[in-house]
Design a protein around this motif. Structure first.
Motif, PDB file in Angstrom:
ATOM      1  N   LYS A  87       0.873  -1.198   0.000  1.00 26.94           N
ATOM      2  CA  LYS A  87       0.000   0.000   0.000  1.00 26.94           C
ATOM      3  C   LYS A  87       0.896   1.230   0.000  1.00 26.94           C
ATOM      4  O   LYS A  87       2.007   1.198   0.529  1.00 26.94           O
ATOM      5  N   MET A  88       0.398   2.311  -0.634  1.00 25.49           N
ATOM      6  CA  MET A  88       1.145   3.575  -0.666  1.00 25.49           C
ATOM      7  C   MET A  88       0.387   4.594   0.189  1.00 25.49           C
ATOM      8  O   MET A  88      -0.843   4.623   0.152  1.00 25.49           O
ATOM      9  N   GLN A  89       1.142   5.407   0.932  1.00 29.80           N
ATOM     10  CA  GLN A  89       0.473   6.437   1.745  1.00 29.80           C
ATOM     11  C   GLN A  89       1.146   7.785   1.501  1.00 29.80           C
ATOM     12  O   GLN A  89       2.354   7.833   1.282  1.00 29.80           O
ATOM     13  N   GLY A  90       0.338   8.832   1.500  1.00 32.79           N
ATOM     14  CA  GLY A  90       0.891  10.193   1.479  1.00 32.79           C
ATOM     15  C   GLY A  90       1.288  10.677   0.097  1.00 32.79           C
ATOM     16  O   GLY A  90       1.875  11.734  -0.068  1.00 32.79           O
ATOM     17  N   ASN A  91       0.952   9.857  -0.969  1.00 33.84           N
ATOM     18  CA  ASN A  91       1.390  10.358  -2.300  1.00 33.84           C
ATOM     19  C   ASN A  91       0.233  11.117  -2.946  1.00 33.84           C
ATOM     20  O   ASN A  91      -0.608  10.568  -3.631  1.00 33.84           O
ATOM     21  N   ASP A  98       0.622   5.271 -10.969  1.00 36.68           N
ATOM     22  CA  ASP A  98       1.845   5.716 -11.662  1.00 36.68           C
ATOM     23  C   ASP A  98       3.075   5.219 -10.926  1.00 36.68           C
ATOM     24  O   ASP A  98       4.003   4.686 -11.513  1.00 36.68           O
ATOM     25  N   LEU A  99       3.071   5.388  -9.593  1.00 36.74           N
ATOM     26  CA  LEU A  99       4.278   5.034  -8.815  1.00 36.74           C
ATOM     27  C   LEU A  99       4.532   3.534  -8.940  1.00 36.74           C
ATOM     28  O   LEU A  99       5.625   3.096  -9.270  1.00 36.74           O
ATOM     29  N   GLN A 100       3.481   2.742  -8.710  1.00 41.19           N
ATOM     30  CA  GLN A 100       3.695   1.275  -8.682  1.00 41.19           C
ATOM     31  C   GLN A 100       4.173   0.773 -10.047  1.00 41.19           C
ATOM     32  O   GLN A 100       4.905  -0.206 -10.137  1.00 41.19           O
ATOM     33  N   LEU A 101       3.768   1.471 -11.080  1.00 40.07           N
ATOM     34  CA  LEU A 101       4.198   1.035 -12.407  1.00 40.07           C
ATOM     35  C   LEU A 101       5.722   0.998 -12.477  1.00 40.07           C
ATOM     36  O   LEU A 101       6.320   0.117 -13.077  1.00 40.07           O
ATOM     37  N   ARG A 102       6.345   2.008 -11.795  1.00 43.87           N
ATOM     38  CA  ARG A 102       7.810   2.144 -11.942  1.00 43.87           C
ATOM     39  C   ARG A 102       8.539   1.391 -10.837  1.00 43.87           C
ATOM     40  O   ARG A 102       9.760   1.318 -10.836  1.00 43.87           O
ATOM     41  N   MET A 103       7.801   0.809  -9.856  1.00 39.16           N
ATOM     42  CA  MET A 103       8.530   0.226  -8.715  1.00 39.16           C
ATOM     43  C   MET A 103       8.794  -1.265  -8.939  1.00 39.16           C
ATOM     44  O   MET A 103       8.029  -1.977  -9.580  1.00 39.16           O
ATOM     45  N   LYS A 104       9.933  -1.733  -8.345  1.00 37.47           N
ATOM     46  CA  LYS A 104      10.272  -3.170  -8.439  1.00 37.47           C
ATOM     47  C   LYS A 104       9.456  -3.950  -7.415  1.00 37.47           C
ATOM     48  O   LYS A 104       9.057  -5.093  -7.649  1.00 37.47           O
ATOM     49  N   LEU A 105       9.229  -3.299  -6.232  1.00 40.57           N
ATOM     50  CA  LEU A 105       8.518  -4.043  -5.163  1.00 40.57           C
ATOM     51  C   LEU A 105       7.062  -4.185  -5.595  1.00 40.57           C
ATOM     52  O   LEU A 105       6.373  -3.179  -5.836  1.00 40.57           O
ATOM     53  N   PHE A 139       9.800   2.682   4.426  1.00 36.96           N
ATOM     54  CA  PHE A 139       9.227   1.360   4.110  1.00 36.96           C
ATOM     55  C   PHE A 139       8.842   0.694   5.424  1.00 36.96           C
ATOM     56  O   PHE A 139       9.701   0.455   6.267  1.00 36.96           O
ATOM     57  N   ILE A 140       7.547   0.392   5.640  1.00 39.05           N
ATOM     58  CA  ILE A 140       7.111  -0.225   6.918  1.00 39.05           C
ATOM     59  C   ILE A 140       6.579  -1.620   6.590  1.00 39.05           C
ATOM     60  O   ILE A 140       5.715  -1.766   5.726  1.00 39.05           O
ATOM     61  N   THR A 141       7.190  -2.643   7.234  1.00 36.50           N
ATOM     62  CA  THR A 141       6.736  -4.022   6.929  1.00 36.50           C
ATOM     63  C   THR A 141       6.111  -4.636   8.188  1.00 36.50           C
ATOM     64  O   THR A 141       6.591  -4.442   9.295  1.00 36.50           O
ATOM     65  N   THR A 142       5.006  -5.351   7.965  1.00 35.78           N
ATOM     66  CA  THR A 142       4.427  -6.135   9.087  1.00 35.78           C
ATOM     67  C   THR A 142       4.416  -7.597   8.627  1.00 35.78           C
ATOM     68  O   THR A 142       3.716  -7.930   7.657  1.00 35.78           O
ATOM     69  N   PRO A 143       5.235  -8.434   9.309  1.00 33.66           N
ATOM     70  CA  PRO A 143       5.336  -9.851   8.876  1.00 33.66           C
ATOM     71  C   PRO A 143       4.039 -10.622   9.086  1.00 33.66           C
ATOM     72  O   PRO A 143       3.277 -10.311  10.018  1.00 33.66           O
ATOM     73  N   VAL A 149       5.286 -10.755   3.957  1.00 32.31           N
ATOM     74  CA  VAL A 149       5.142  -9.469   4.671  1.00 32.31           C
ATOM     75  C   VAL A 149       4.119  -8.585   3.957  1.00 32.31           C
ATOM     76  O   VAL A 149       3.921  -8.688   2.749  1.00 32.31           O
ATOM     77  N   ASP A 150       3.450  -7.722   4.774  1.00 28.32           N
ATOM     78  CA  ASP A 150       2.603  -6.668   4.183  1.00 28.32           C
ATOM     79  C   ASP A 150       3.425  -5.386   4.200  1.00 28.32           C
ATOM     80  O   ASP A 150       3.934  -4.992   5.246  1.00 28.32           O
ATOM     81  N   LEU A 151       3.565  -4.771   3.036  1.00 25.12           N
ATOM     82  CA  LEU A 151       4.474  -3.612   2.943  1.00 25.12           C
ATOM     83  C   LEU A 151       3.680  -2.330   2.775  1.00 25.12           C
ATOM     84  O   LEU A 151       2.713  -2.276   2.000  1.00 25.12           O
ATOM     85  N   VAL A 152       4.029  -1.315   3.557  1.00 19.59           N
ATOM     86  CA  VAL A 152       3.415   0.020   3.363  1.00 19.59           C
ATOM     87  C   VAL A 152       4.540   1.009   3.052  1.00 19.59           C
ATOM     88  O   VAL A 152       5.556   1.051   3.765  1.00 19.59           O
ATOM     89  N   VAL A 153       4.381   1.735   1.933  1.00 23.22           N
ATOM     90  CA  VAL A 153       5.407   2.746   1.572  1.00 23.22           C
ATOM     91  C   VAL A 153       4.827   4.103   1.948  1.00 23.22           C
ATOM     92  O   VAL A 153       3.835   4.548   1.354  1.00 23.22           O
ATOM     93  N   LYS A 154       5.436   4.743   2.990  1.00 21.00           N
ATOM     94  CA  LYS A 154       4.882   6.024   3.466  1.00 21.00           C
ATOM     95  C   LYS A 154       5.732   7.150   2.886  1.00 21.00           C
ATOM     96  O   LYS A 154       6.972   7.127   2.996  1.00 21.00           O
ATOM     97  N   ILE A 155       5.053   8.104   2.199  1.00 19.34           N
ATOM     98  CA  ILE A 155       5.798   9.221   1.576  1.00 19.34           C
ATOM     99  C   ILE A 155       5.326  10.514   2.214  1.00 19.34           C
ATOM    100  O   ILE A 155       4.118  10.776   2.233  1.00 19.34           O
TER     101      ILE A 155
END
Lengths: 753, 225, 88
Positions: A87-91, A98-105, A139-143, A149-155
């Motif tokens: 999940k992305m936050q703060g963008n 758009d962001l996820q298109l360019r991201m590897k994760l 990058f915040i991960t909750t195993p 893991v569930d990943l949250v990318v906070k911007i």
């Protein structure tokens, strides 16, 4: 012993432990150690490195347990966790998509440090480009229990760092204020909140130095250099201070201009093309224009690869520079093959016939330019690019014509409103490239309270393969009584015509139309003039016109002119006998170099008269009003009127003029929409008389007089929509005459201004 | 959905089989869409490359030629040594072939198809896809030959005989094995005649009669004695 | 001038034609006349320089050219000129 020692160190089994997602076969496939190999230190470390390179594992270890028969080899791997959800936050600036298109994760991918740093850089780069220098990414991960893991990318984006000041150092001759206007970056002041030019942007900063150089070079500062460009960010990262230090050098005037080298066709013609004049200050733009002109002219003599280099000799004392254009014509080039590409629907020959340059002929720059112009003006081409590349031998080129086809078929429908017609429905089926052969066919229907008509036409721009267009058309119309006139008219007719180009701009057209019209009465109290024309009339009219047309585009023109002389004579078949002369002049003058502001004067005049004592048919008499003539008046709003019944009976001479100023609309970047401010003027005059048995003979005459010249002014919006030009205009009459019918608001579909 | 929770390894096999079943029933669109997530759900399973090939086929059958072209090209780039890479090349060539126009319109796709089919023939000579490719190649070359003929005729009608002759010459040089060769030879002779090069005209006519004695064009060419 | 005839083929002239003589190398010929526009493979060693254009005065189309045959060493062996006689 020797042998047993050897077997003891031989691997008899390989197992993998700790892999939860990566399949055993994939790991074994990656390893070079196989069952039966002997154990050796170097090979093991190579394999560890290989497994790390896959990016799946945070740790790789090998263990071996010796037994009598050999070694049981075990590979322990610890996998990077797999991403279950992201999940992305703060963008707010950029959408998550758009962001996820360019991201590897991505969900299902490995959350490895390598991918993490790669994505952090991509995101940072994206934000810096838009001026967000204070952005921070976490990058915040909750195993999860199954190891994923569930990943949250906070911007947190922070806000934009704007340019607070632009300074120039070392500029003596030209003031900083003037220079500031010339570059793209802007200090943040009021108008800048709608544009983003005060946001720092690397590319724009680089472009600024070029613009500065260009500006100085245009003012004659040949030796101008930008010594340094300095960018300082304030400590709170909120603003930038931009400074350019320049060395101006002397201002040069041009002392002597000359041409040397391969003087093709001759020195005089080439010299004339140079836009720089002796005695005037040196200008870089004039220099590049001259070079382009000379290269083009030499190209016309067949030298596609001609090159022109300016040789400059500076005289520092009297600050003058002498310039000699060195011309190298290179080899005379011939065009071997022309490849047409991009014509999905249009036949190759339909494109090729527009090309003036032919295969097997010498290269000519003008012919190629003319070909490009013809193609871009044709109905089926949206855009055309021509490129040359080497062919089978040194002096031959291949020409590639890469065109994007325009959607030529269109079915347009529309609802219009006008005072006279009330609600009008119209539908139009148009195909400008029938069967890919370039035929233009249209079927056009209009249904209004007053007029219902159907017209159809078919045009072949290259009739019988000749450079001549032929059109055949037919129509059926019915007009009901209008508020001012009280007759009903039904007409049916058709005709054919030919268009013959004389020069690329000048063309001659001739056509014959035969029309049968029936005028009938709907109520009694009408003007004797109308009475005298009741019943059936037939008109056989031959019209010729001579047109000079250099407009760059037929719709939404921004440059060029159109002058047309129209002469018609009715009498060849049919009962009506009249002749008509009309003159139309339109000119388009672009004001700014991007052609967004265009001044467009229009002038029209007409004279029609019956002969062998017959009158001009009522429907051909002149009345003005509405778009295309004097706006702000209703159609038939300006006319000669029967004093008692107030009916418009039309004059036999007319004149109208307009001045349009087209301008771009501020918030509308989408092309094809432009505003227009206009002033119109026009009047109708002449005389008409009729003698009807039982009624007093009547004659209405109006002489031409400036006091009766109607005028109006107004504003409008024109949109080149995919379904054709759509217009909305609002106009107020300035001078009117009693009896005129006004209309302030008008909506047009299909008609152009 | 439930499947997602399955132990990931096992799921790949079932989902692959399920996709094949759907393909059999002709639901190409759904398969093309569903297989999109396959490689991200099962990044390391041995079914992943199989699924990628299946997806190329699904997109192709669903006429999504841009998708099938990209998928095939990525597959060839990612798995150059894969034993089914000849199938991927065949599908790429077929994708271009399906988008070819008539001889009188843009021939870019025809040239693309020819290029990939030839690549298939050179790199996998004995794959059965190569032999299938040969059949298509013949038809594609005929389209190009007819295109040359058509442009040549356009220039012939415009009395531009140099341009016309060169176009017919291209057919003679590059496309002798196509059916357009007879007409091309006749028109080449006619162009020479129009240019007053009677010796060349009669030689070309003799060449036509000698190689294609019973062609209707040969009788017509008798006038260039 | 509804139809402007296109000047097709190599641009030749009497002077250019006069520069070509037997024994001359193919390289020299191509320096003078350029490479032949008409590519024909009827004869490996024979090329045709062909030109067709509208004669200014008479207005009708004029055809002229040179047929050049080279020997094994690519030297001009035989020249057949046509269409140059009456004009210049």
């Amino acid at each position: 012993a020797e042998d047993n020692q050897q077997t003891a160190s031989r691997i008899i089994s390989i197992d993998v432990q700790g892999n939860r997602f990566v399949e055993k076969e994939t790991i074994l496939d990656k390893m070079t150690i196989k069952v039966g190999d002997s154990l050796d230190r170097r090979k093991i470390s190579k394999n560890i490195r290989r497994l790390h390179r896959t990016g799946f594992f945070s740790d790789v270890r090998f263990t071996g347990t010796r037994t009598a028969q050999g070694i049981h080899f075990v590979c322990h791997v610890k996998e990077f966790p797999l991403i279950a959800s992201l999940k992305m936050q703060g963008n707010d600036e950029h959408t998550t998509k758009d962001l996820q298109l360019r991201m590897k994760l991505k969900p299902g991918r490995v959350f490895s440090p390598k991918n993490k740093t790669a994505d952090r850089n991509t995101l940072l780069k994206g934000y810096l480009k838009d001026g967000f220098y204070q952005v921070a990414i976490h990058f915040i991960t909750t195993p999860r229990d199954d190891g994923r893991v569930d990943l949250v990318v906070k911007i947190d984006e922070g806000n934009v760092t704007r340019i607070s000041r632009v300074r120039f150092i070392g500029n003596k001759a030209i003031s900083s204020g003037v220079l500031r206007e010339e570059i793209a970056s802007r200090q943040s002041d009021l108008p800048s909140w709608i544009s983003d030019r005060d946001v720092f942007d690397q590319k724009r900063f680089a472009a600024d130095s070029q613009m500065l150089q260009q500006y100085y070079m245009d003012q004659g500062y040949l030796d101008m250099k930008i010594e340094s460009m300095h960018l300082a960010m304030s400590s709170d990262k909120k603003s930038f201070d931009l400074s350019f230090s320049v060395f101006e050098g002397p201002q040069y005037t041009v002392s002597k201009i000359d041409v040397q080298g391969d003087l093709v066709p001759d020195k005089e013609t080439l010299k004339e093309l140079i836009s720089m004049k002796e005695g005037r200050t040196y200008s870089l733009t004039a220099m590049s224009e001259s070079i382009a002109a000379i290269t083009g002219r030499v190209g016309d003599e067949g030298y596609a690869f001609a090159s022109v280099t300016p040789l400059m000799k500076r005289n520092i004392e009297d600050r003058t520079v002498s310039i000699s254009f060195e011309v190298e014509k290179g080899e005379e080039a011939y065009v071997e093959r022309i490849e047409v590409v991009g014509n999905e629907k249009t036949d190759d020959s339909v494109v090729r016939r527009e090309l003036k340059q032919a295969e097997g002929a010498r290269y000519s720059g003008t012919q190629v330019e003319q070909s490009k112009k013809n193609l871009s003006r044709s109905a089926f081409v949206e855009d055309v690019r021509v490129s040359l590349d080497k062919a089978s031998s040194g002096d031959k080129v291949n020409m590639n014509v890469n065109l994007t086809e325009r959607k030529t078929g269109s079915i347009t429908g529309g609802i219009g409103y006008s005072q006279i017609e009330k609600v009008t429905f119209h539908a139009k089926i148009q195909e400008n490239n029938l069967f890919g052969k370039g035929y233009q066919a249209s079927l056009n229907g209009e249904y209004g309270a007053v007029t219902q008509n159907i017209t159809t036409s078919l045009t072949d721009p290259y009739f019988l393969g000749l450079n001549m267009s032929a059109t055949v058309n037919g129509f059926k119309t019915k007009t009901d009584p209008q508020t001012t006139t009280t007759y009903q008219m039904e007409t049916i007719g058709g005709g054919f015509g030919f268009g013959i180009p004389i020069t690329p701009e000048l063309s001659y057209g001739i056509s014959y139309q035969y029309k049968r019209s029936d005028l009938s009465l709907t109520n009694t109290t009408i003007s004797p003039i109308t009475l005298s024309q009741l019943g059936r009339q037939t008109t056989g009219e031959v019209t010729q016109n001579l047109t000079w047309d250099s407009r760059d585009r037929l719709l939404g023109t921004t440059e060029g002119q159109m002058h047309q002389l129209h002469v018609g004579a009715a009498g060849l078949g049919g009962s009506d006998k009249f002749y008509e002369v009309k003159l139309t002049n339109k000119a388009y003058f672009p004001i700014d170099e991007k052609h967004r502001f265009v001044l467009n004067p229009i002038f029209e005049a007409g004279y029609i008269s019956g002969y062998s004592n017959l009158d001009v048919p009522l429907y051909r008499r002149y009345s003005l009003g509405g778009s295309g003539s004097v706006r702000g008046f209703d159609s038939l709003g300006i006319s000669l009127r029967d004093p008692n019944t107030g009916e418009a009976v039309g004059g036999d001479k007319k004149f109208n003029a307009s001045l349009n100023l087209f301008f771009p609309l501020p918030f509308v970047k989408q092309s094809g929409i432009r505003g227009v401010a206009f002033v119109d003027a026009g009047t109708v005059w002449g005389s008409v008389s009729a003698t009807v048995t039982g009624l007093a003979p009547i004659n209405i005459t109006e002489a031409f007089s400036l006091s009766r010249l109607r005028s109006s002014a107004g504003l409008g919006i024109e949109w080149m929509s995919p379904v054709g030009p759509i217009g909305l205009l609002w106009a107020i009459p300035i001078r009117t005459v009693s009896g005129d019918v006004q209309r302030n608001l008008e909506f047009m579909m299909g008609g152009s201004f | 959905c439930a499947k997602d929770e399955l132990a990931p390894g096992a799921g790949a096999k079932d989902e692959y089989a399920d996709a094949k079943r759907l393909l059999g029933k002709g639901e190409y669109g759904t398969v093309a869409m569903r297989l999109d997530k396959f490689s991200s759900k099962y990044p390391y399973s041995k079914y992943t490359t199989k699924a990628e090939l299946l997806r190329v086929f699904a997109a192709y059958k669903n006429k999504e030629y841009i998708l099938s072209e990209t998928l095939a090209t990525t597959f060839i780039a990612r798995h150059p040594k894969h034993r089914n890479v000849d199938y991927a090349k065949y599908m790429l060539a077929m994708t271009h072939l399906r988008q070819t126009g008539s001889p009188s319109t843009d021939t870019t796709q025809t040239k693309n198809a020819i290029k990939i089919f030839n690549q298939l023939l050179n790199e996998h000579p004995n794959s059965d896809y190569a032999s299938r490719g040969k059949k298509h190649l013949q038809k594609l070359y005929t389209t190009l030959a007819k295109h040359e003929l058509e442009v040549g005729k356009y220039y012939f009608d415009e009395d531009l005989y140099v341009a016309a002759a060169n176009r017919f010459q291209t057919v003679v040089e590059k496309y002798q094995t196509t059916s357009a060769i007879e007409e091309a030879l006749y028109l080449l002779a006619a162009s020479y005649a129009e240019m007053g090069l009677s010796k060349d005209a009669s030689q070309t006519a003799r060449l036509l009669r000698h190689n294609y004695p019973n062609s209707s064009w040969s009788d017509k060419a008798s006038s260039f004695r | 001038c509804m139809y402007e005839p296109i000047h097709q083929g190599n641009r030749l002239s009497a002077e250019k034609s006069a520069q070509i003589f037997e024994g001359m190398t193919k390289f020299k010929v191509e320096q003078a006349l350029g490479t032949p526009m008409l590519n024909s493979t009827l004869h490996p060693n024979r090329v045709t320089y062909y030109e067709e254009f509208e004669d200014e005065e008479s207005g009708d189309m004029k055809k002229r050219g040179l047929e050049i045959t080279y020997d094994g060493a690519l030297r001009v062996q035989h020249i057949r000129r046509f269409g140059f006689e009456d004009s210049e």
